[in-house]
Structures are given as C-alpha cells and as structure tokens.
Design a protein around this motif. Structure first.
Motif, PDB file in Angstrom:
ATOM      1  N   TYR A  64      -2.329  25.741  41.311  1.00  0.00           N
ATOM      2  CA  TYR A  64      -3.496  24.935  41.675  1.00  0.00           C
ATOM      3  C   TYR A  64      -3.626  23.724  40.762  1.00  0.00           C
ATOM      4  O   TYR A  64      -4.317  22.783  41.071  1.00  0.00           O
ATOM      5  CB  TYR A  64      -4.759  25.791  41.620  1.00  0.00           C
ATOM      6  CG  TYR A  64      -5.950  25.165  42.304  1.00  0.00           C
ATOM      7  CD1 TYR A  64      -6.027  25.128  43.690  1.00  0.00           C
ATOM      8  CD2 TYR A  64      -6.990  24.615  41.557  1.00  0.00           C
ATOM      9  CE1 TYR A  64      -7.111  24.554  44.317  1.00  0.00           C
ATOM     10  CE2 TYR A  64      -8.087  24.041  42.182  1.00  0.00           C
ATOM     11  CZ  TYR A  64      -8.141  24.011  43.564  1.00  0.00           C
ATOM     12  OH  TYR A  64      -9.227  23.440  44.187  1.00  0.00           O
ATOM     13  N   ARG A  65      -2.964  23.789  39.609  1.00  0.00           N
ATOM     14  CA  ARG A  65      -2.936  22.648  38.709  1.00  0.00           C
ATOM     15  C   ARG A  65      -1.568  22.593  38.036  1.00  0.00           C
ATOM     16  O   ARG A  65      -0.811  23.560  38.074  1.00  0.00           O
ATOM     17  CB  ARG A  65      -4.047  22.738  37.656  1.00  0.00           C
ATOM     18  CG  ARG A  65      -3.853  23.859  36.670  1.00  0.00           C
ATOM     19  CD  ARG A  65      -5.019  23.961  35.699  1.00  0.00           C
ATOM     20  NE  ARG A  65      -4.703  24.838  34.594  1.00  0.00           N
ATOM     21  CZ  ARG A  65      -5.604  25.313  33.763  1.00  0.00           C
ATOM     22  NH1 ARG A  65      -6.867  24.985  33.918  1.00  0.00           N
ATOM     23  NH2 ARG A  65      -5.241  26.105  32.768  1.00  0.00           N
ATOM     24  N   ALA A  66      -1.261  21.468  37.407  1.00  0.00           N
ATOM     25  CA  ALA A  66       0.105  21.232  36.960  1.00  0.00           C
ATOM     26  C   ALA A  66       0.392  21.716  35.548  1.00  0.00           C
ATOM     27  O   ALA A  66       1.550  21.730  35.137  1.00  0.00           O
ATOM     28  CB  ALA A  66       0.423  19.729  37.046  1.00  0.00           C
ATOM     29  N   THR A  85       6.847  21.041  22.882  1.00  0.00           N
ATOM     30  CA  THR A  85       6.294  20.078  23.848  1.00  0.00           C
ATOM     31  C   THR A  85       4.775  20.204  23.992  1.00  0.00           C
ATOM     32  O   THR A  85       4.163  19.414  24.713  1.00  0.00           O
ATOM     33  CB  THR A  85       6.927  20.265  25.235  1.00  0.00           C
ATOM     34  OG1 THR A  85       6.462  21.494  25.824  1.00  0.00           O
ATOM     35  CG2 THR A  85       8.442  20.292  25.153  1.00  0.00           C
ATOM     36  N   LEU A  86       4.153  21.171  23.330  1.00  0.00           N
ATOM     37  CA  LEU A  86       2.722  21.413  23.503  1.00  0.00           C
ATOM     38  C   LEU A  86       1.886  20.238  22.989  1.00  0.00           C
ATOM     39  O   LEU A  86       2.196  19.626  21.971  1.00  0.00           O
ATOM     40  CB  LEU A  86       2.310  22.683  22.770  1.00  0.00           C
ATOM     41  CG  LEU A  86       2.864  24.003  23.318  1.00  0.00           C
ATOM     42  CD1 LEU A  86       2.508  25.146  22.377  1.00  0.00           C
ATOM     43  CD2 LEU A  86       2.345  24.270  24.719  1.00  0.00           C
ATOM     44  N   LYS A  87       0.787  19.973  23.698  1.00  0.00           N
ATOM     45  CA  LYS A  87      -0.139  18.917  23.315  1.00  0.00           C
ATOM     46  C   LYS A  87      -1.538  19.502  23.152  1.00  0.00           C
ATOM     47  O   LYS A  87      -1.992  20.262  24.018  1.00  0.00           O
ATOM     48  CB  LYS A  87      -0.179  17.811  24.378  1.00  0.00           C
ATOM     49  CG  LYS A  87       1.169  17.161  24.660  1.00  0.00           C
ATOM     50  CD  LYS A  87       1.688  16.400  23.459  1.00  0.00           C
ATOM     51  CE  LYS A  87       3.007  15.700  23.763  1.00  0.00           C
ATOM     52  NZ  LYS A  87       3.566  15.019  22.574  1.00  0.00           N
ATOM     53  N   LEU A  97      -3.913  24.383  23.805  1.00  0.00           N
ATOM     54  CA  LEU A  97      -2.634  23.690  23.742  1.00  0.00           C
ATOM     55  C   LEU A  97      -2.054  23.656  25.140  1.00  0.00           C
ATOM     56  O   LEU A  97      -1.974  24.687  25.811  1.00  0.00           O
ATOM     57  CB  LEU A  97      -1.694  24.405  22.765  1.00  0.00           C
ATOM     58  CG  LEU A  97      -2.125  24.343  21.296  1.00  0.00           C
ATOM     59  CD1 LEU A  97      -1.351  25.350  20.466  1.00  0.00           C
ATOM     60  CD2 LEU A  97      -1.929  22.937  20.746  1.00  0.00           C
ATOM     61  N   ARG A  98      -1.653  22.480  25.583  1.00  0.00           N
ATOM     62  CA  ARG A  98      -1.235  22.282  26.973  1.00  0.00           C
ATOM     63  C   ARG A  98       0.278  22.176  27.091  1.00  0.00           C
ATOM     64  O   ARG A  98       0.932  21.406  26.393  1.00  0.00           O
ATOM     65  CB  ARG A  98      -1.889  21.025  27.544  1.00  0.00           C
ATOM     66  CG  ARG A  98      -1.468  20.684  28.961  1.00  0.00           C
ATOM     67  CD  ARG A  98      -2.381  19.641  29.570  1.00  0.00           C
ATOM     68  NE  ARG A  98      -2.473  18.459  28.747  1.00  0.00           N
ATOM     69  CZ  ARG A  98      -1.627  17.420  28.802  1.00  0.00           C
ATOM     70  NH1 ARG A  98      -0.616  17.449  29.662  1.00  0.00           N
ATOM     71  NH2 ARG A  98      -1.799  16.375  28.030  1.00  0.00           N
ATOM     72  N   LEU A  99       0.825  22.987  27.995  1.00  0.00           N
ATOM     73  CA  LEU A  99       2.233  22.894  28.381  1.00  0.00           C
ATOM     74  C   LEU A  99       2.270  22.241  29.746  1.00  0.00           C
ATOM     75  O   LEU A  99       1.770  22.801  30.726  1.00  0.00           O
ATOM     76  CB  LEU A  99       2.876  24.279  28.428  1.00  0.00           C
ATOM     77  CG  LEU A  99       4.353  24.341  28.826  1.00  0.00           C
ATOM     78  CD1 LEU A  99       5.223  23.655  27.779  1.00  0.00           C
ATOM     79  CD2 LEU A  99       4.797  25.784  29.015  1.00  0.00           C
ATOM     80  N   ASP A 100       2.840  21.057  29.819  1.00  0.00           N
ATOM     81  CA  ASP A 100       2.809  20.278  31.055  1.00  0.00           C
ATOM     82  C   ASP A 100       4.029  20.559  31.922  1.00  0.00           C
ATOM     83  O   ASP A 100       5.161  20.566  31.445  1.00  0.00           O
ATOM     84  CB  ASP A 100       2.738  18.783  30.729  1.00  0.00           C
ATOM     85  CG  ASP A 100       2.423  17.948  31.956  1.00  0.00           C
ATOM     86  OD1 ASP A 100       3.373  17.553  32.663  1.00  0.00           O
ATOM     87  OD2 ASP A 100       1.236  17.712  32.218  1.00  0.00           O
ATOM     88  N   ARG A 101       3.784  20.776  33.201  1.00  0.00           N
ATOM     89  CA  ARG A 101       4.855  21.069  34.154  1.00  0.00           C
ATOM     90  C   ARG A 101       5.870  19.938  34.237  1.00  0.00           C
ATOM     91  O   ARG A 101       7.076  20.184  34.388  1.00  0.00           O
ATOM     92  CB  ARG A 101       4.233  21.329  35.533  1.00  0.00           C
ATOM     93  CG  ARG A 101       5.185  21.829  36.590  1.00  0.00           C
ATOM     94  CD  ARG A 101       4.433  22.092  37.891  1.00  0.00           C
ATOM     95  NE  ARG A 101       3.449  23.139  37.743  1.00  0.00           N
ATOM     96  CZ  ARG A 101       3.621  24.393  38.129  1.00  0.00           C
ATOM     97  NH1 ARG A 101       4.761  24.752  38.696  1.00  0.00           N
ATOM     98  NH2 ARG A 101       2.674  25.290  37.962  1.00  0.00           N
ATOM     99  N   GLY A 102       5.409  18.722  34.144  1.00  0.00           N
ATOM    100  CA  GLY A 102       6.325  17.590  34.236  1.00  0.00           C
ATOM    101  C   GLY A 102       7.223  17.438  33.019  1.00  0.00           C
ATOM    102  O   GLY A 102       8.348  16.944  33.121  1.00  0.00           O
ATOM    103  N   VAL A 103       6.736  17.883  31.857  1.00  0.00           N
ATOM    104  CA  VAL A 103       7.507  17.776  30.620  1.00  0.00           C
ATOM    105  C   VAL A 103       8.488  18.935  30.480  1.00  0.00           C
ATOM    106  O   VAL A 103       9.592  18.773  29.955  1.00  0.00           O
ATOM    107  CB  VAL A 103       6.552  17.727  29.411  1.00  0.00           C
ATOM    108  CG1 VAL A 103       7.329  17.754  28.100  1.00  0.00           C
ATOM    109  CG2 VAL A 103       5.672  16.491  29.484  1.00  0.00           C
ATOM    110  N   ASN A 217      11.966  21.676  44.468  1.00  0.00           N
ATOM    111  CA  ASN A 217      11.360  20.353  44.443  1.00  0.00           C
ATOM    112  C   ASN A 217      11.454  19.821  43.026  1.00  0.00           C
ATOM    113  O   ASN A 217      12.155  20.369  42.185  1.00  0.00           O
ATOM    114  CB  ASN A 217       9.921  20.360  44.973  1.00  0.00           C
ATOM    115  CG  ASN A 217       8.972  21.144  44.085  1.00  0.00           C
ATOM    116  OD1 ASN A 217       9.297  21.468  42.938  1.00  0.00           O
ATOM    117  ND2 ASN A 217       7.819  21.448  44.615  1.00  0.00           N
ATOM    118  N   SER A 218      10.730  18.754  42.735  1.00  0.00           N
ATOM    119  CA  SER A 218      10.880  18.099  41.439  1.00  0.00           C
ATOM    120  C   SER A 218      10.357  18.945  40.291  1.00  0.00           C
ATOM    121  O   SER A 218      10.675  18.680  39.138  1.00  0.00           O
ATOM    122  CB  SER A 218      10.144  16.752  41.466  1.00  0.00           C
ATOM    123  OG  SER A 218       8.767  16.969  41.752  1.00  0.00           O
TER     124      SER A 218
END
Length: 223
Positions: A64-66, A85-87, A97-103, A217-218
């Motif tokens: 539901y979110r990235a 990669t955490l932000k 701490l955010r782990l981003d799907r795009g990263v 997909n990407s």
C-alpha cells in the motif's frame, strides 16, 4: 486494505495482522535477514483477479506504500547492505528508520499470492515465539480488527464478505512473537516457519499453494 504486514519466506507468503508494536515490522526485518522478501510492512492491499483463469481464486497481496519503517532495535536485524541505506524519519508515533523500495528493490516483492494468516498477539513477550492454530471464528475476529474503514456503512457488507472468505479459505494461527526474534532472528523465523507449515498441513492445504508468485516490474524481480 488491512493494517498488517506481508512477507515471503521459504515458500510461504504470510499475512501478519496486528496493532502497532505487535511485531509486524520485526517479522519483516527478520525475513530480510534470512533471505526472504517483504511485500509491505504496515498496510497491505488485497485483491482477487476478476478472471478466475488468471490464478484461480487466489488472493494477492500488494504494497500500500513504497517504504518500510523500522523502530530502533528492529533495524539491527537487517543485512548490512540494507542497513546502510536506512534514512531517519520522524513520525507521529516517534522516530523511525525508513527502508525505501526504490533504493533497495531486492528486499521487496511487488505482489505475492497469500499462503497463510498470522494474528499477532499483544500479551507479555516470551523468550520464544508461540504459535497455535486458530479456528475460523478466531481468524475472523483478528481479520476484522485489522480492516480499515470497517465502520463505514457503505463498505461494511463487502468488507465482511471479504473477511469471511479470508477466514474460511486460508489456514490461520495466533502468533505471539518472542524476544528471540531479535536475538536469533534466522533460527526463530525458522521455528515460526515450521509451525506455519504444520498449521497448513493440519488445515489440509497443498504445499504447492504456497509457491511464490512475484510480479516482474521495476520494484521487484521474479524469483
């Protein structure tokens, strides 16, 4: 949409339902440590194909979110390559701490076919995780508690139908996440995995039903 997490580990796609702090994101982090994938760590979208010929009556889980948000402590379960990669991010519930799907696309699946349901308990945390099978009534209570918009008069009927289908169509367990998931995540996740396989066998589920189906997909690759 369910307040839940979805993860894939060793042939099973697990829908874990529970309130904040019950262990959803910790389970996802442990899965990544053990070589699994995360569909979503907090909100999951469930769909069923319009055409039965697509994947039969299988329910699919989608993010539901990235991103994936981790509390202090849970992030230490991640492999170093992902932890780097955490932000940091400030949320209403506190710092995360955010782990981003795009990263880190290798950590995520774009979608996966549901295998089993785990209702996360809220009692005192024991050393080892406790797993026990749930009947349909117990599963339905857990699913209804995780439904968003469940109080909307317009959505109430369809949501109840969907919840009943989940409770009757998939094996469900009560999962009380233990402290060992933080100290020995791979071993503890394997313990949970064996219990879930046993619950599926008891429910008469075919082992083939749990095979991972990922969308190419990407944001995810086909395993």
């Amino acid at each position: 949409v369910l307040h839940s997490a979805a993860l894939h580990y060793r042939g099973l796609t697990i829908l874990a339902l529970g309130p904040s702090g019950a262990g959803k994101s910790t389970l996802c982090a442990a899965a990544l440590r053990a070589g699994g994938r995360v569909v979503s760590d907090d909100l999951v979208l469930l769909t069923q194909p319009d055409e039965p010929a697509d994947v039969g009556s299988q329910i699919w889980l989608h993010p539901y979110r990235a991103d994936m948000l981790l509390r202090e402590g849970s992030h230490r379960l991640l492999p170093n390559a992902l932890a780097d990669t955490l932000k940091p991010e400030q949320r209403l519930s506190g710092p995360k701490l955010r782990l981003d799907r795009g990263v880190a696309p290798e950590a995520f699946a774009a979608r996966a076919a549901l295998s089993c349901i785990a209702i996360l308990g809220q009692g005192p945390r024991r050393a080892s995780s406790q797993v026990r099978p749930l009947d349909q009534a117990g599963a339905l209570v857990g699913i209804l508690s995780a439904l968003l918009y469940r109080l909307s008069p317009i959505a109430r009927g369809p949501l109840m139908d969907a919840a009943r289908r989940l409770a009757s169509g998939y094996p469900a367990v009560q999962l009380d996440v233990g402290a060992r998931l933080l100290s020995a995540p791979v071993d503890e996740l394997e313990h949970i995995h064996r219990a879930l396989l046993s619950a599926r066998k008891t429910a008469g589920a075919s082992a083939d039903d749990g095979s991972l189906r990922l969308a190419a997909n990407s944001s995810a690759t086909v395993a």
